[in-house]
Design a protein around this motif. Sequence first.
Motif, PDB file in Angstrom:
ATOM      1  N   ALA A 180       0.813  -1.219   0.000  1.00 18.05           N
ATOM      2  CA  ALA A 180       0.000   0.000   0.000  1.00 18.05           C
ATOM      3  C   ALA A 180       0.849   1.273   0.000  1.00 18.05           C
ATOM      4  CB  ALA A 180      -0.940   0.004   1.211  1.00 18.05           C
ATOM      5  N   PHE A 181       2.139   1.136   0.279  1.00 11.52           N
ATOM      6  CA  PHE A 181       3.000   2.323   0.407  1.00 11.52           C
ATOM      7  C   PHE A 181       4.302   2.113  -0.366  1.00 11.52           C
ATOM      8  CE2 PHE A 181       0.519   1.761   4.307  1.00 11.52           C
ATOM      9  CZ  PHE A 181      -0.186   2.956   4.345  1.00 11.52           C
ATOM     10  N   SER A 182       4.824   3.175  -0.955  1.00 10.94           N
ATOM     11  CA  SER A 182       6.103   3.021  -1.659  1.00 10.94           C
ATOM     12  C   SER A 182       7.272   3.052  -0.675  1.00 10.94           C
ATOM     13  CB  SER A 182       6.255   4.074  -2.754  1.00 10.94           C
ATOM     14  OG  SER A 182       6.009   5.349  -2.246  1.00 10.94           O
ATOM     15  N   VAL A 234      -1.882   7.362   3.821  1.00  9.59           N
ATOM     16  CA  VAL A 234      -3.231   7.166   4.382  1.00  9.59           C
ATOM     17  C   VAL A 234      -3.248   5.854   5.177  1.00  9.59           C
ATOM     18  CG1 VAL A 234      -5.685   6.933   3.869  1.00  9.59           C
ATOM     19  CG2 VAL A 234      -4.222   8.333   2.373  1.00  9.59           C
ATOM     20  N   TYR A 235      -3.519   5.955   6.467  1.00 14.13           N
ATOM     21  CA  TYR A 235      -3.508   4.740   7.295  1.00 14.13           C
ATOM     22  C   TYR A 235      -4.434   4.882   8.498  1.00 14.13           C
ATOM     23  CZ  TYR A 235      -2.080   0.992  10.381  1.00 14.13           C
ATOM     24  OH  TYR A 235      -2.103  -0.114  11.204  1.00 14.13           O
ATOM     25  N   VAL A 236      -5.183   3.817   8.757  1.00 12.59           N
ATOM     26  CA  VAL A 236      -6.023   3.726   9.961  1.00 12.59           C
ATOM     27  C   VAL A 236      -5.744   2.359  10.594  1.00 12.59           C
ATOM     28  CG1 VAL A 236      -8.401   3.583  10.828  1.00 12.59           C
ATOM     29  CG2 VAL A 236      -7.815   5.269   9.060  1.00 12.59           C
ATOM     30  N   LEU A 281     -12.842   6.967   9.243  1.00 16.46           N
ATOM     31  CA  LEU A 281     -11.750   7.856   9.682  1.00 16.46           C
ATOM     32  C   LEU A 281     -10.877   8.257   8.495  1.00 16.46           C
ATOM     33  CD1 LEU A 281     -10.518   6.461  13.117  1.00 16.46           C
ATOM     34  CD2 LEU A 281     -12.150   8.280  12.610  1.00 16.46           C
ATOM     35  N   GLY A 282     -10.669   7.314   7.564  1.00 17.18           N
ATOM     36  CA  GLY A 282      -9.879   7.636   6.379  1.00 17.18           C
ATOM     37  C   GLY A 282     -10.482   8.831   5.646  1.00 17.18           C
ATOM     38  N   GLU A 283     -11.790   8.799   5.478  1.00 18.89           N
ATOM     39  CA  GLU A 283     -12.482   9.883   4.785  1.00 18.89           C
ATOM     40  C   GLU A 283     -12.361  11.204   5.562  1.00 18.89           C
ATOM     41  OE1 GLU A 283     -16.280   8.331   3.520  1.00 18.89           O
ATOM     42  OE2 GLU A 283     -16.985  10.366   3.135  1.00 18.89           O
ATOM     43  N   ASP A 342      -5.646  -3.446  -6.323  1.00 21.05           N
ATOM     44  CA  ASP A 342      -6.377  -4.478  -5.568  1.00 21.05           C
ATOM     45  C   ASP A 342      -6.691  -4.047  -4.131  1.00 21.05           C
ATOM     46  OD1 ASP A 342      -3.870  -4.543  -4.499  1.00 21.05           O
ATOM     47  OD2 ASP A 342      -3.550  -6.698  -4.787  1.00 21.05           O
ATOM     48  N   ASN A 343      -6.463  -2.778  -3.805  1.00 20.04           N
ATOM     49  CA  ASN A 343      -6.729  -2.294  -2.438  1.00 20.04           C
ATOM     50  C   ASN A 343      -8.167  -1.775  -2.336  1.00 20.04           C
ATOM     51  OD1 ASN A 343      -6.688  -1.217   0.114  1.00 20.04           O
ATOM     52  ND2 ASN A 343      -4.761  -0.108  -0.146  1.00 20.04           N
ATOM     53  N   ALA A 344      -9.117  -2.718  -2.310  1.00 18.83           N
ATOM     54  CA  ALA A 344     -10.537  -2.343  -2.362  1.00 18.83           C
ATOM     55  C   ALA A 344     -10.972  -1.397  -1.239  1.00 18.83           C
ATOM     56  CB  ALA A 344     -11.400  -3.605  -2.383  1.00 18.83           C
ATOM     57  N   PRO A 345     -10.565  -1.647   0.041  1.00 16.00           N
ATOM     58  CA  PRO A 345     -11.015  -0.724   1.095  1.00 16.00           C
ATOM     59  C   PRO A 345     -10.580   0.717   0.846  1.00 16.00           C
ATOM     60  CG  PRO A 345     -10.142  -2.730   2.066  1.00 16.00           C
ATOM     61  CD  PRO A 345      -9.827  -2.793   0.600  1.00 16.00           C
ATOM     62  N   ALA A 346      -9.327   0.895   0.410  1.00 19.82           N
ATOM     63  CA  ALA A 346      -8.835   2.257   0.167  1.00 19.82           C
ATOM     64  C   ALA A 346      -9.561   2.876  -1.026  1.00 19.82           C
ATOM     65  CB  ALA A 346      -7.328   2.227  -0.069  1.00 19.82           C
ATOM     66  N   ILE A 347      -9.768   2.105  -2.078  1.00 17.72           N
ATOM     67  CA  ILE A 347     -10.458   2.638  -3.259  1.00 17.72           C
ATOM     68  C   ILE A 347     -11.880   3.079  -2.888  1.00 17.72           C
ATOM     69  CG2 ILE A 347     -11.365   2.040  -5.554  1.00 17.72           C
ATOM     70  CD1 ILE A 347      -8.855   0.156  -5.795  1.00 17.72           C
TER      71      ILE A 347
HETATM   72  C1  LIG Z   1      -7.789   2.521   3.510  1.00 21.45           C
HETATM   73  C2  LIG Z   1      -8.152   2.781   4.970  1.00 21.45           C
HETATM   74  C3  LIG Z   1      -7.411   4.014   5.450  1.00 21.45           C
HETATM   75  C4  LIG Z   1      -9.657   3.048   5.036  1.00 21.45           C
HETATM   76  O1  LIG Z   1      -9.920   3.464   6.353  1.00 21.45           O
HETATM   77  P1  LIG Z   1     -11.383   3.394   7.043  1.00 21.45           P
HETATM   78  O2  LIG Z   1     -11.481   4.592   7.914  1.00 21.45           O
HETATM   79  O3  LIG Z   1     -11.613   2.082   7.655  1.00 21.45           O
HETATM   80  O4  LIG Z   1     -12.347   3.573   5.775  1.00 21.45           O
HETATM   81  P2  LIG Z   1     -13.905   3.395   5.716  1.00 21.45           P
HETATM   82  O5  LIG Z   1     -14.518   3.339   7.069  1.00 21.45           O
HETATM   83  O6  LIG Z   1     -14.382   4.433   4.776  1.00 21.45           O
HETATM   84  O7  LIG Z   1     -14.062   1.967   5.025  1.00 21.45           O
HETATM   85  C5  LIG Z   1     -13.573   1.763   3.717  1.00 21.45           C
HETATM   86  C6  LIG Z   1     -13.693   0.302   3.344  1.00 21.45           C
HETATM   87  O8  LIG Z   1     -12.847  -0.469   4.195  1.00 21.45           O
HETATM   88  C7  LIG Z   1     -13.414  -1.795   4.317  1.00 21.45           C
HETATM   89  N1  LIG Z   1     -13.610  -2.077   5.740  1.00 21.45           N
HETATM   90  C8  LIG Z   1     -14.300  -1.355   6.638  1.00 21.45           C
HETATM   91  N2  LIG Z   1     -14.262  -1.941   7.849  1.00 21.45           N
HETATM   92  C9  LIG Z   1     -13.511  -3.042   7.716  1.00 21.45           C
HETATM   93  C10 LIG Z   1     -13.080  -4.060   8.611  1.00 21.45           C
HETATM   94  N3  LIG Z   1     -13.419  -4.024   9.902  1.00 21.45           N
HETATM   95  N4  LIG Z   1     -12.313  -5.052   8.126  1.00 21.45           N
HETATM   96  C11 LIG Z   1     -11.961  -5.091   6.838  1.00 21.45           C
HETATM   97  N5  LIG Z   1     -12.314  -4.145   5.930  1.00 21.45           N
HETATM   98  C12 LIG Z   1     -13.079  -3.130   6.371  1.00 21.45           C
HETATM   99  C13 LIG Z   1     -14.726  -1.777   3.565  1.00 21.45           C
HETATM  100  O9  LIG Z   1     -14.460  -2.235   2.246  1.00 21.45           O
HETATM  101  C14 LIG Z   1     -15.058  -0.307   3.518  1.00 21.45           C
HETATM  102  O10 LIG Z   1     -15.864   0.030   2.431  1.00 21.45           O
HETATM  103  P3  LIG Z   1     -17.482  -0.092   2.606  1.00 21.45           P
HETATM  104  O11 LIG Z   1     -17.840   0.623   3.881  1.00 21.45           O
HETATM  105  O12 LIG Z   1     -18.016   0.572   1.410  1.00 21.45           O
HETATM  106  O13 LIG Z   1     -17.762  -1.551   2.684  1.00 21.45           O
HETATM  107  C15 LIG Z   1      -7.811   1.574   5.866  1.00 21.45           C
HETATM  108  O14 LIG Z   1      -8.469   0.434   5.347  1.00 21.45           O
HETATM  109  C16 LIG Z   1      -6.322   1.287   5.956  1.00 21.45           C
HETATM  110  O15 LIG Z   1      -5.590   1.919   6.715  1.00 21.45           O
HETATM  111  N6  LIG Z   1      -5.833   0.297   5.177  1.00 21.45           N
HETATM  112  C17 LIG Z   1      -4.442  -0.147   5.229  1.00 21.45           C
HETATM  113  C18 LIG Z   1      -3.482   0.890   4.649  1.00 21.45           C
HETATM  114  C19 LIG Z   1      -3.852   1.303   3.260  1.00 21.45           C
HETATM  115  O16 LIG Z   1      -4.174   0.500   2.419  1.00 21.45           O
HETATM  116  N7  LIG Z   1      -3.777   2.627   3.003  1.00 21.45           N
HETATM  117  C20 LIG Z   1      -4.091   3.206   1.724  1.00 21.45           C
HETATM  118  C21 LIG Z   1      -2.856   3.394   0.928  1.00 21.45           C
HETATM  119  S1  LIG Z   1      -3.205   4.073  -0.697  1.00 21.45           S
END
Ligand SMILES: CC(C)(COP(=O)(O)OP(=O)(O)OC[C@H]1O[C@@H](n2cnc3c(N)ncnc32)[C@H](O)[C@@H]1OP(=O)(O)O)[C@@H](O)C(=O)NCCC(=O)NCCS
Length: 174
Positions: free
Chosen positions: A34-36, A97-99, A108-110, A135-140
């Motif tokens: 997810a990070f370079s 971007v990280y949670v 929280l990301g939003e 392939d990073n569906a949650p971030a997308i």
């Molecule tokens: C990307 C990230 C910051 C999103 O944070 P977040 O605050 O949880 O985001 P959201 O609450 O908006 O949820 C986004 C998506 O995460 C997924 N998600 C939410 N809760 C989840 C959980 N408990 N377990 C797994 N996936 C989950 C869902 O796909 C969700 O989308 P949906 O609500 O439409 O189903 C976080 O997933 C993260 O830190 N990921 C790892 C690091 C990363 O990939 N960073 C981005 C680099 S480009």
Amino acid sequence: VNVNKSVNIRPIAASDLAGFRELRLKALQEHPAAFSSDYAVNLAQPQEYWQNRLNSAINSSQQIIFVAEDAGALVGMTGIFRGDSPKTEHSAMIFGVYVRPSHWGLRLGENLLQACHDWARNQGVRIVKLGVAVDNAPAIRCYQRAGYLNYGTEPKAICVNGLDYDEYLMALEI
Ligand SMILES: CC(C)(COP(=O)(O)OP(=O)(O)OC[C@H]1O[C@@H](n2cnc3c(N)ncnc32)[C@H](O)[C@@H]1OP(=O)(O)O)[C@@H](O)C(=O)NCCC(=O)NCCS
């Protein structure tokens, strides 16, 4: 900004040095694709490196890092930096971007992104961009909900343990 009963979003501060290092290293270790930035390289960095990173994100018109804090602990972060030429200062890049998993699903990301957008708008920035592994569906999902549109795909943007990852390039006019 209080985004739910206990989480606060605020600019990073000098007192966050240890927490910032720990949070950033955890992100790099657990999500290498997810990070370079590289975990091992960052782990080996001296204290001075983290101090410099923090200093350049505080009281700067070029960049800022917002953190999410819950009960005194950092649970999320997002950074933004703008172009440094008169020809690129209208544009900024989102990074880091990280949670923490304990706080996923709370948007929280939003909220971190919105804080970056508000800061950028106040600096006169008009467009923000980012890259995300395809392939990073949650971030997308998070970026789409914030309004980002895909404007292309960068082939083989990063390579982790011999595996290549393409990245979507996304942008939002703010
Ligand atoms: C990307 C990230 C910051 C999103 O944070 P977040 O605050 O949880 O985001 P959201 O609450 O908006 O949820 C986004 C998506 O995460 C997924 N998600 C939410 N809760 C989840 C959980 N408990 N377990 C797994 N996936 C989950 C869902 O796909 C969700 O989308 P949906 O609500 O439409 O189903 C976080 O997933 C993260 O830190 N990921 C790892 C690091 C990363 O990939 N960073 C981005 C680099 S480009």
